[in-house]
Design a protein around this motif. Structure first.
Motif, PDB file in Angstrom:
ATOM      1  N   LEU A 426       2.565 -21.591  -5.211  1.00 36.74           N
ATOM      2  CA  LEU A 426       1.495 -21.721  -4.209  1.00 36.74           C
ATOM      3  C   LEU A 426       0.529 -20.567  -4.428  1.00 36.74           C
ATOM      4  N   TYR A 427      -0.742 -20.906  -4.694  1.00 36.19           N
ATOM      5  CA  TYR A 427      -1.708 -19.843  -4.947  1.00 36.19           C
ATOM      6  C   TYR A 427      -2.836 -19.904  -3.914  1.00 36.19           C
ATOM      7  N   ILE A 428      -2.875 -18.911  -3.007  1.00 37.56           N
ATOM      8  CA  ILE A 428      -3.948 -18.801  -2.013  1.00 37.56           C
ATOM      9  C   ILE A 428      -4.662 -17.484  -2.267  1.00 37.56           C
ATOM     10  N   TRP A 429      -5.935 -17.546  -2.631  1.00 40.28           N
ATOM     11  CA  TRP A 429      -6.683 -16.326  -2.935  1.00 40.28           C
ATOM     12  C   TRP A 429      -6.764 -15.431  -1.711  1.00 40.28           C
ATOM     13  N   ASN A 430      -6.508 -14.148  -1.906  1.00 40.37           N
ATOM     14  CA  ASN A 430      -6.784 -13.180  -0.845  1.00 40.37           C
ATOM     15  C   ASN A 430      -8.292 -13.197  -0.631  1.00 40.37           C
ATOM     16  N   PRO A 431      -8.756 -13.412   0.620  1.00 42.85           N
ATOM     17  CA  PRO A 431     -10.200 -13.594   0.819  1.00 42.85           C
ATOM     18  C   PRO A 431     -11.023 -12.374   0.392  1.00 42.85           C
ATOM     19  N   PHE A 432     -10.417 -11.185   0.384  1.00 39.76           N
ATOM     20  CA  PHE A 432     -11.185  -9.972   0.065  1.00 39.76           C
ATOM     21  C   PHE A 432     -10.773  -9.345  -1.257  1.00 39.76           C
ATOM     22  N   GLU A 433      -9.479  -9.159  -1.479  1.00 42.34           N
ATOM     23  CA  GLU A 433      -9.040  -8.594  -2.757  1.00 42.34           C
ATOM     24  C   GLU A 433      -8.852  -9.774  -3.698  1.00 42.34           C
ATOM     25  N   GLN A 434      -9.943 -10.106  -4.384  1.00 48.56           N
ATOM     26  CA  GLN A 434     -10.024 -11.395  -5.073  1.00 48.56           C
ATOM     27  C   GLN A 434      -9.002 -11.591  -6.184  1.00 48.56           C
ATOM     28  N   ASP A 435      -8.313 -10.524  -6.602  1.00 48.70           N
ATOM     29  CA  ASP A 435      -7.341 -10.725  -7.683  1.00 48.70           C
ATOM     30  C   ASP A 435      -5.913 -10.883  -7.149  1.00 48.70           C
ATOM     31  N   LEU A 436      -5.757 -10.984  -5.823  1.00 48.94           N
ATOM     32  CA  LEU A 436      -4.414 -11.093  -5.244  1.00 48.94           C
ATOM     33  C   LEU A 436      -4.147 -12.489  -4.694  1.00 48.94           C
ATOM     34  N   ASN A 437      -2.904 -12.920  -4.819  1.00 46.29           N
ATOM     35  CA  ASN A 437      -2.448 -14.173  -4.234  1.00 46.29           C
ATOM     36  C   ASN A 437      -1.644 -13.840  -2.979  1.00 46.29           C
ATOM     37  N   ILE A 438      -2.109 -14.282  -1.806  1.00 47.86           N
ATOM     38  CA  ILE A 438      -1.407 -13.882  -0.575  1.00 47.86           C
ATOM     39  C   ILE A 438      -0.070 -14.607  -0.404  1.00 47.86           C
ATOM     40  N   SER A 439       0.158 -15.655  -1.229  1.00 46.09           N
ATOM     41  CA  SER A 439       1.427 -16.393  -1.091  1.00 46.09           C
ATOM     42  C   SER A 439       2.286 -16.268  -2.349  1.00 46.09           C
ATOM     43  N   LYS A 440       2.167 -15.141  -3.006  1.00 48.28           N
ATOM     44  CA  LYS A 440       2.922 -14.895  -4.255  1.00 48.28           C
ATOM     45  C   LYS A 440       4.430 -14.973  -4.039  1.00 48.28           C
ATOM     46  N   ASN A 441       4.873 -14.680  -2.805  1.00 43.79           N
ATOM     47  CA  ASN A 441       6.312 -14.657  -2.509  1.00 43.79           C
ATOM     48  C   ASN A 441       6.951 -16.048  -2.456  1.00 43.79           C
ATOM     49  N   VAL A 442       6.141 -17.107  -2.337  1.00 44.25           N
ATOM     50  CA  VAL A 442       6.691 -18.448  -2.091  1.00 44.25           C
ATOM     51  C   VAL A 442       7.232 -19.047  -3.389  1.00 44.25           C
ATOM     52  N   ASN A 443       8.481 -19.541  -3.352  1.00 41.81           N
ATOM     53  CA  ASN A 443       9.030 -20.151  -4.569  1.00 41.81           C
ATOM     54  C   ASN A 443       8.900 -21.680  -4.533  1.00 41.81           C
ATOM     55  N   GLN A 444       9.237 -22.308  -5.663  1.00 41.05           N
ATOM     56  CA  GLN A 444       9.068 -23.758  -5.811  1.00 41.05           C
ATOM     57  C   GLN A 444       9.859 -24.561  -4.765  1.00 41.05           C
ATOM     58  N   PRO A 445      11.158 -24.277  -4.560  1.00 40.40           N
ATOM     59  CA  PRO A 445      11.892 -25.056  -3.543  1.00 40.40           C
ATOM     60  C   PRO A 445      11.265 -24.980  -2.158  1.00 40.40           C
ATOM     61  N   GLN A 446      10.762 -23.802  -1.780  1.00 46.80           N
ATOM     62  CA  GLN A 446      10.154 -23.682  -0.447  1.00 46.80           C
ATOM     63  C   GLN A 446       8.867 -24.492  -0.362  1.00 46.80           C
ATOM     64  N   LEU A 447       8.081 -24.458  -1.425  1.00 39.37           N
ATOM     65  CA  LEU A 447       6.836 -25.240  -1.434  1.00 39.37           C
ATOM     66  C   LEU A 447       7.167 -26.728  -1.338  1.00 39.37           C
ATOM     67  N   GLU A 448       8.194 -27.145  -2.091  1.00 38.40           N
ATOM     68  CA  GLU A 448       8.540 -28.566  -2.083  1.00 38.40           C
ATOM     69  C   GLU A 448       9.084 -29.005  -0.723  1.00 38.40           C
ATOM     70  N   LYS A 449       9.772 -28.113  -0.070  1.00 35.86           N
ATOM     71  CA  LYS A 449      10.251 -28.424   1.274  1.00 35.86           C
ATOM     72  C   LYS A 449       9.048 -28.626   2.210  1.00 35.86           C
ATOM     73  N   PHE A 450       8.043 -27.752   2.066  1.00 31.77           N
ATOM     74  CA  PHE A 450       6.819 -27.874   2.872  1.00 31.77           C
ATOM     75  C   PHE A 450       6.149 -29.229   2.630  1.00 31.77           C
ATOM     76  N   ILE A 451       6.033 -29.624   1.345  1.00 27.90           N
ATOM     77  CA  ILE A 451       5.381 -30.898   1.006  1.00 27.90           C
ATOM     78  C   ILE A 451       6.158 -32.061   1.628  1.00 27.90           C
ATOM     79  N   ALA A 452       7.495 -32.019   1.497  1.00 27.36           N
ATOM     80  CA  ALA A 452       8.325 -33.100   2.037  1.00 27.36           C
ATOM     81  C   ALA A 452       8.167 -33.204   3.550  1.00 27.36           C
ATOM     82  N   MET A 453       8.153 -32.070   4.227  1.00 31.84           N
ATOM     83  CA  MET A 453       8.018 -32.058   5.689  1.00 31.84           C
ATOM     84  C   MET A 453       6.631 -32.564   6.103  1.00 31.84           C
TER      85      MET A 453
END
Length: 526
Positions: A426-453
């Motif tokens: 999951l890649y969400i740009w940090n609105p101000f520090e443009q080179d950071l991903n604010i959701s870097k911690n999220v792994n594939q299983p968690q993202l897929e659980k979100f999609i399924a829900m």
């Protein structure tokens, strides 16, 4: 209401200044159990006019008292004694926290009118679900949820008071410092019961610059110099942390976490009942707080949708208060903002559009990043979009249930999907520090659980027969989404997962069957 609108239209800075000023004129009193409200106010008025007050439950009854004049506090402090040191020795720090007990309790037990207590936490989800079932539309369900969960006027006053009491300590070392809340306490998205994030600020810039130009000398203070800003931050927090630990009335479980990316001191502030995190000024975090404040003020649907999605995510174990590979509330909030930027016509402007509207005083360059955006809400044109929350809720689940997360990232500056710069699930740009991903911690299983829900929720809303469910007294609409999707529909959940990449489906389905977050974490982390 008109009062609501007038508070809503103030700039972020105006609201902050007003609240901090209010907090400086405020004291907190632990009250006797048999309390006559009239007598208390009568006594306090002898020290000056009481502008506002409320009572709340916190191991007994406490009262927050706001005076009109700051001098009333000094007058009251003059009348207050130091506790007798019979069993305990005391640290003689005179704060704005007092305990009142009745001198002769028997004579004062006049006919009791029960005090009105302000709730400082929200109702449990099961009680919320019952309230939601009585509403007449999903929109009104969402506004009921918002009203139950959002910070109250009283709770906000208590948050600013907690900061003001910490500031009294910091000023012993740094007379010019201020302590201000940031994040959910001030960005209009805070929920009752959430922690108070506060930071220590030494920059009263602006005031100084003009004075320094006068006279023939370049003048500056001699100060201790340290090799890095980080080290200075760690030293300052270490000392303030010790100070709170040793002398702070009601400051318990003080933890210094100085090696974190952002060094902080965690403590529990018992007089107000808050968990607090104290760090040193982080300008970018404040800009994020203000950006969300603006979005929250622009349209009432914004906050209703964010609170709903966050509550939904918590119920289904998509978010968690412990750090880990879960989606954070901040990421979730940004996903909602992005979705609202993508509506046609858009419900909120992109960050680039807000930057276009900025004038000179809105210019903020922080650490090389341009963090400028307009602060005056009146300059932002209201949206022409008239979609109801009923529609928006279903569309949100539909949109993210079918979003191409493999290829696309979420960019709030532009308000459109852009190719992922790197392979985080999951890649969400940090609105101000443009080179950071604010959701870097999220792994594939968690993202897929979100999609399924999300898919499951979209499906429930589409197939729903509201009238029938209301007749059968079954939860409908939002209420149906706030009940964990149990084993009954696990076969349907398998279908939701089709085309989501099979490698983690097995661990995901296992994790859905486990109910406690701990074992869930182990299953998902495989």
């Amino acid at each position: 209401t008109d009062a609501e609108v007038s508070t809503r239209k103030k700039t972020f800075a105006e609201v902050q200044t007003e609240r901090l000023d209010q907090a400086e004129r405020t004291v907190l009193i632990k009250c006797p159990s048999k309390l006559n409200e009239k007598k208390l106010l009568q006594y306090l008025s002898s020290h000056g006019n009481v502008k506002s007050h409320f009572f709340f439950e916190n191991r007994g009854i406490s009262a927050l008292i706001e005076f009109s004049e700051k001098s009333s506090i000094a007058s009251l402090q003059d009348a207050v004694g130091i506790p007798g040191a019979s069993e305990h020795h005391v640290v003689p720090f005179k704060s704005r926290l007092f305990t009142f007990t009745l001198k002769n309790p028997v004579s004062q037990q006049v006919e009791e009118t029960p005090l009105r207590l302000s709730p400082q936490c929200h109702i449990p989800v099961k009680d919320l679900i019952q309230k939601l079932c009585l509403a007449d539309s999903i929109s009104s369900q969402m506004y009921i949820l918002l009203n139950e969960y959002q910070l109250t006027e009283e709770n906000i006053k208590l948050r600013f008071l907690a900061c003001s009491l910490v500031r009294d300590f910091a000023r012993a070392y740094f007379p010019d410092s201020t302590v201000k809340p940031f994040g959910s306490s001030v960005n209009t998205f805070g929920k009752l019961g959430s922690d108070v994030d506060m930071f220590l600020d030494f920059h009263d810039t602006g005031k100084h610059a003009t004075k320094m130009k006068k006279g023939p000398f370049e003048m500056e203070y001699q100060m201790k110099r340290l090799p890095s800003e980080r080290l200075a931050t760690q030293r300052i927090l270490s000392v303030i942390g010790d100070c709170l630990d040793n002398f702070g009335p009601g400051c318990m479980n003080v933890q210094k976490i100085l090696n974190a990316r952002c060094p902080l001191v965690k403590f529990s502030h018992q007089p107000t009942g808050f968990q607090c995190d104290l760090s040193v000024s982080n300008s970018i975090a404040i800009r994020s707080s203000e950006l969300l404040y603006i979005y929250g003020c622009l349209d009432s649907r914004v906050r209703a949708l964010v609170f709903t999605i966050r509550c939904w995510a918590r119920v289904h174990g998509l978010t968690n208060s412990a750090p880990g590979t879960w989606i954070t509330n901040f990421s979730l909030t940004m996903m909602v903002m992005f979705f609202l930027q993508k509506r046609s016509p858009p419900i909120i402007p992109t960050l680039d559009q807000l930057k276009e509207l900025a004038d000179e005083k809105d210019k903020h360059i922080i650490g090389g990043y341009d963090c400028s955006f307009v602060s005056d809400l009146r300059k932002i044109k209201p949206t022409k979009n008239t979609e109801t929350l009923d529609v928006l809720l279903g569309e949100f689940f539909e949109y993210f249930g079918n979003f191409d997360f493999r290829k696309n990232s979420i960019n709030l500056r532009k308000g459109k999907e852009v190719n992922k710069p790197e392979s985080s699930p999951l890649y969400i740009w940090n609105p101000f520090e443009q080179d950071l991903n604010i959701s870097k911690n999220v792994n594939q299983p968690q993202l897929e659980k979100f999609i399924a829900m999300a898919r499951e929720s979209a499906w429930i809303l589409q197939k729903e027969d509201k009238t029938q469910q209301m007749i059968n007294k079954e939860p409908w609409g939002l209420a149906a989404l706030l009940i964990p999707f149990g084993k009954s529909n696990s076969s349907r959940m398998k279908n939701r997962m089709k085309g989501i990449g099979s490698e983690t489906i097995r661990s995901l389905l296992d994790s859905l069957k486990l109910n406690n977050a701990n074992s869930q974490q182990k299953a998902v982390g495989k």
